[in-house]
Design an enzyme around this catalytic site. Structure first.
Site, PDB file in Angstrom:
ATOM      1  N   SER A 108       0.712  -1.336  -0.075  1.00 55.22           N
ATOM      2  CA  SER A 108      -0.139   0.077  -0.015  1.00 55.22           C
ATOM      3  C   SER A 108       0.855   1.211  -0.023  1.00 55.22           C
ATOM      4  O   SER A 108       0.372   2.418  -0.367  1.00 55.22           O
ATOM      5  CB  SER A 108      -0.981  -0.016   1.043  1.00 55.22           C
ATOM      6  OG  SER A 108      -0.281  -0.225   2.405  1.00 55.22           O
ATOM      7  N   LYS A 150     -12.367  -0.736   0.050  1.00 55.14           N
ATOM      8  CA  LYS A 150     -11.497   0.131  -0.831  1.00 55.14           C
ATOM      9  C   LYS A 150     -12.214  -0.010  -2.237  1.00 55.14           C
ATOM     10  O   LYS A 150     -13.427   0.586  -2.407  1.00 55.14           O
ATOM     11  CB  LYS A 150     -10.205  -0.572  -0.925  1.00 55.14           C
ATOM     12  CG  LYS A 150      -9.512  -0.160   0.521  1.00 55.14           C
ATOM     13  CD  LYS A 150      -8.055  -0.635   0.670  1.00 55.14           C
ATOM     14  CE  LYS A 150      -7.682  -0.087   1.936  1.00 55.14           C
ATOM     15  NZ  LYS A 150      -6.948  -0.936   2.884  1.00 55.14           N
ATOM     16  N   HIS A 196      -5.760  -3.912  -1.478  1.00 53.84           N
ATOM     17  CA  HIS A 196      -5.624  -3.077  -2.679  1.00 53.84           C
ATOM     18  C   HIS A 196      -5.783  -3.585  -3.967  1.00 53.84           C
ATOM     19  O   HIS A 196      -5.457  -2.948  -4.988  1.00 53.84           O
ATOM     20  CB  HIS A 196      -4.391  -2.244  -2.458  1.00 53.84           C
ATOM     21  CG  HIS A 196      -4.248  -0.952  -1.332  1.00 53.84           C
ATOM     22  ND1 HIS A 196      -5.093  -0.018  -1.573  1.00 53.84           N
ATOM     23  CD2 HIS A 196      -3.896  -1.225  -0.095  1.00 53.84           C
ATOM     24  CE1 HIS A 196      -4.931   0.648  -0.317  1.00 53.84           C
ATOM     25  NE2 HIS A 196      -4.299  -0.050   0.438  1.00 53.84           N
TER      26      HIS A 196
HETATM   27  C1  LIG Z   1      -6.934  -1.273   4.281  1.00 50.50           C
HETATM   28  C2  LIG Z   1      -6.293  -2.515   4.368  1.00 50.50           C
HETATM   29  C3  LIG Z   1      -6.622  -3.544   5.585  1.00 50.50           C
HETATM   30  C4  LIG Z   1      -7.804  -3.211   6.530  1.00 50.50           C
HETATM   31  O1  LIG Z   1      -8.925  -3.398   5.498  1.00 50.50           O
HETATM   32  P1  LIG Z   1     -10.463  -2.795   6.370  1.00 50.50           P
HETATM   33  O2  LIG Z   1     -11.573  -3.443   5.842  1.00 50.50           O
HETATM   34  O3  LIG Z   1     -10.565  -1.222   5.793  1.00 50.50           O
HETATM   35  O4  LIG Z   1     -10.245  -2.879   7.888  1.00 50.50           O
HETATM   36  C5  LIG Z   1      -5.913  -4.655   5.533  1.00 50.50           C
HETATM   37  N1  LIG Z   1      -4.732  -4.740   4.832  1.00 50.50           N
HETATM   38  C6  LIG Z   1      -4.341  -3.819   3.950  1.00 50.50           C
HETATM   39  C7  LIG Z   1      -3.246  -4.323   3.128  1.00 50.50           C
HETATM   40  C8  LIG Z   1      -4.939  -2.703   3.832  1.00 50.50           C
HETATM   41  O5  LIG Z   1      -4.642  -1.896   2.649  1.00 50.50           O
END
Ligand SMILES: *Cc1c(COP(=O)(O)O)cnc(C)c1O
Length: 399
Positions: A188, A247, A216
């Site tokens: 990310s 996302k 992502h």
């Molecule tokens: C955003 C993210 C999460 C968390 O996801 P949520 O559903 O928003 O809690 C977990 N792992 C990665 C790599 C992320 O970017």
């Protein structure tokens, strides 16, 4: 001893403020859209995770409304007791089909998947033989917390370094009961991806489980956004595919896709799933509609990648360093923290919303502005953002 038991709250907060490491909230005065209103000003949004702009898709909004009308505002319980409705089951069935796996499971969030499932997959055998997690050094914080909760040994390999992963696996193979390799699919901070094909091969060779966090990559990578496993033609072969609806899907919720055995195990063992209220019906309705949109409207993923290619190419030709990104996450490398902050402040003044990522999130000399592309941005929007970045990047001596 006489003491003020809560004095640390103010002290620690003030230290963050002094070091400029505190987060300021910037409320949106409307939807999270490519053109949005932040603190009363119109902005082009360049840092939301809403890659496909699905959070504003009429069918998905309608899905939420219809489900709320039919099932109510709340679910009344945790999934395991009285909080599973037909609509929660429908989402999981549809998701498994979309992901090409035997089964799927929805958690409250992606964070809840990593914190609740990782510690259950590993531990220690009845004979005292231990398990080990082998993790990429740049994995997401929620994985790190999941790993911390696990009662097992840990190994870390240098980011995407397959030589080092193999070395750790070779040593671990005879010593441990279970071996679990965990990696982000898309990283990310840098927008690069894990070599999942090679990880899968090594895991086969050394008898390890594979766990990929595709937060992502869901809705972004692979045909119609089916995710990083589909991108590498590994549908159904990665032992644990986890991701998020928060996302690209434009809603909220964590997901796991894999074998029926994995799903049965996961919901019976994960405390974050068992002990936390299930999603409101509107959330499930929106998730259901989001999967349907991905399945039937390929134009969103296509547009996201068209925009991504154009934006990246233009940034490079202007002279910016965009690191190793191969995804819609494009960092604009600035060097020192102060430069990244100054560039972010300047572009926000000019109506482009993107924030700096600085130490301790990334190394001290790798401060950057992290931009995230959106399928809802027009060529005109991108050109405007590029012009603003160029003007301010030059003024600050970054390019
Ligand atoms: C955003 C993210 C999460 C968390 O996801 P949520 O559903 O928003 O809690 C977990 N792992 C990665 C790599 C992320 O970017």
């Amino acid at each position: 001893m006489n003491r003020n038991p809560t004095a640390f709250l103010k002290e620690e907060y003030e230290t963050l403020v002094q070091n400029k490491l505190d987060w300021k909230m910037r409320p949106l005065g409307g939807p999270s859209a490519p053109h949005c209103k932040i603190e009363g000003r119109e902005m082009i949004m360049l840092c939301s995770n809403n890659y496909l702009n699905l959070s504003n898709h009429p069918k998905i909004i309608q899905g939420a409304i219809d489900a709320a009308k039919k099932y109510g505002a709340g679910s009344g319980s945790v999934r395991a007791i009285a909080g599973t409705m037909d609509i929660h089951m429908d989402v999981e069935k549809k998701l498994a089909k979309f992901k090409g796996t035997e089964a799927a499971l929805v958690y409250q969030t992606g964070f809840a998947v990593n914190a609740g499932l990782i510690p259950q997959l590993v531990g220690e055998g009845p004979d005292g033989k231990r398990d080990i997690i082998i993790s990429d050094e740049l994995n997401h914080g929620s994985i790190i917390d999941g790993v911390r909760l696990a009662k097992c040994d840990r190994g870390v390999y240098k980011h995407n370094d397959m030589g080092e992963l193999e070395k750790v696996l070779k040593e671990a193979n005879p010593k441990y009961r279970r071996i679990l390799i965990i990696t982000d699919g898309v990283f990310s901070m840098d927008g690069d991806i894990a070599p999942l094909d090679q990880i899968y091969k090594l895991a086969q060779e050394y008898g390890a489980m594979t766990y990929v966090d595709d937060a992502h990559g869901e809705g972004v990578m692979g045909p119609d956004g089916r995710g990083i496993s589909a991108h590498f033609n590994l549908h159904g072969k990665i032992d644990v595919e986890m991701g998020t609806f928060s996302k690209a899907y434009g809603v909220v919720g964590g997901l796991v896709a894999g074998s029926r055995d994995l799903i049965n195990f996961s919901y019976n063992k994960s405390r974050t799933w068992l002990l936390s209220g299930s999603h409101p019906p509107a959330v499930a309705g929106a998730q259901l509609a989001a999967i349907d949109v991905l399945d039937t409207e390929p134009q969103h993923v296509k547009k996201l990648w068209e925009n991504t290619k154009y934006f990246k190419q233009q940034l490079k030709s202007i002279g910016f360093n965009t690191g190793n990104s191969v995804t819609p996450i494009t960092p604009i490398m600035c060097g020192e923290s102060a430069k990244a902050k100054a560039l972010s402040d300047a572009i926000i003044k000019d109506g482009i919303f993107a924030l700096p990522i600085i130490f301790p999130m990334v190394a001290k000399d790798k401060a950057r502005i992290r931009t995230m592309m959106n399928a809802g941005l027009s060529r005109e929007d991108l050109d405007k953002a590029l012009a603003v970045l160029e003007k301010n990047g030059k003024a600050l001596g970054i390019i």
